[in-house]
Scaffold this motif. Structure first.
Motif, mmCIF file in Angstrom:
data_model
loop_
_atom_site.group_PDB
_atom_site.id
_atom_site.type_symbol
_atom_site.label_atom_id
_atom_site.label_comp_id
_atom_site.label_asym_id
_atom_site.label_seq_id
_atom_site.Cartn_x
_atom_site.Cartn_y
_atom_site.Cartn_z
ATOM 1 N N ARG A 24 0.838 -1.209 0.000
ATOM 2 C CA ARG A 24 0.000 0.000 0.000
ATOM 3 C C ARG A 24 0.872 1.258 0.000
ATOM 4 N N THR A 76 -7.974 -3.954 -7.365
ATOM 5 C CA THR A 76 -7.219 -4.085 -6.115
ATOM 6 C C THR A 76 -6.596 -2.747 -5.740
ATOM 7 N N ASP A 78 -7.798 0.158 -6.442
ATOM 8 C CA ASP A 78 -8.892 0.974 -5.916
ATOM 9 C C ASP A 78 -9.171 0.642 -4.457
ATOM 10 N N ARG A 79 -9.190 -0.649 -4.113
ATOM 11 C CA ARG A 79 -9.443 -1.046 -2.718
ATOM 12 C C ARG A 79 -8.328 -0.559 -1.799
ATOM 13 N N ALA A 82 -8.510 3.352 -1.380
ATOM 14 C CA ALA A 82 -9.803 3.939 -0.991
ATOM 15 C C ALA A 82 -9.665 4.916 0.172
#
Length: 165
Positions: A24, A76, A78-79, A82
């Motif tokens: 991330r 993925t 986008d998740r 978010a």
């Protein structure tokens, strides 16, 4: 003979976490470096951005992390982005507007979808900047973009019942 299904208990589930905090964090760096592109456009740009950011000392990735970033799907991304997007907008979620149905029906094409066309292939975008009504004065813009070269030509027109172009 009837087969019996094994019952799953909620406490027995084991989820494997494929993308951790390190993925991330690297994705956020890529997203910021791309000036916060949408995931569908960011995905084909990652193979270009990663080496540049590593070369300039902005990212240090091992082979496993690099592989995860290169194979991650836009959904993925986008998740994973978010929460970061909400914070970047000042805590406000984006509302679906009147044109959300149109937005969903128009496919987003990225430079990775063109299969290297020769110069001469173009994409044209027309936009009427009129708000919720096309009555009265408003501005129309047109942008023509050469797919192979990235060359753009722009035109802007004012449309008004009292103004003749």
């Amino acid at each position: 003979m009837q087969r019996q299904r094994a019952s799953k208990t909620p406490g027995n589930k084991r989820h494997s976490l494929r993308y951790g905090g390190d993925v991330r964090e690297a994705l956020v760096v890529l997203w910021e470096a791309s000036e916060r592109l949408c995931s569908k456009r960011l995905r084909p740009l990652i193979p270009v951005l990663l080496p540049a950011l590593e070369r300039h000392g902005r990212l240090e990735l091992d082979a496993a992390l690099r592989g995860k970033l290169l194979t991650m799907s836009p959904a993925t991304m986008d998740r994973l982005l978010a929460e970061v997007r909400v914070v970047a907008r000042g805590g406000q979620r984006r509302r679906a507007g009147m044109s959300s149905a149109v937005r969903r029906s128009v496919p987003v094409r990225t430079f990775g979808d063109w299969n290297d066309p020769p110069p001469g292939y173009v994409e044209v975008d027309f936009v009427a900047h009129s708000g919720t009504s096309s009555s009265g004065s408003f501005v129309q813009t047109m942008v023509l973009t050469g797919i192979a070269t990235g060359w753009t030509e722009r035109d802007c027109r004012v449309a008004s019942p009292n103004f003749v172009t």
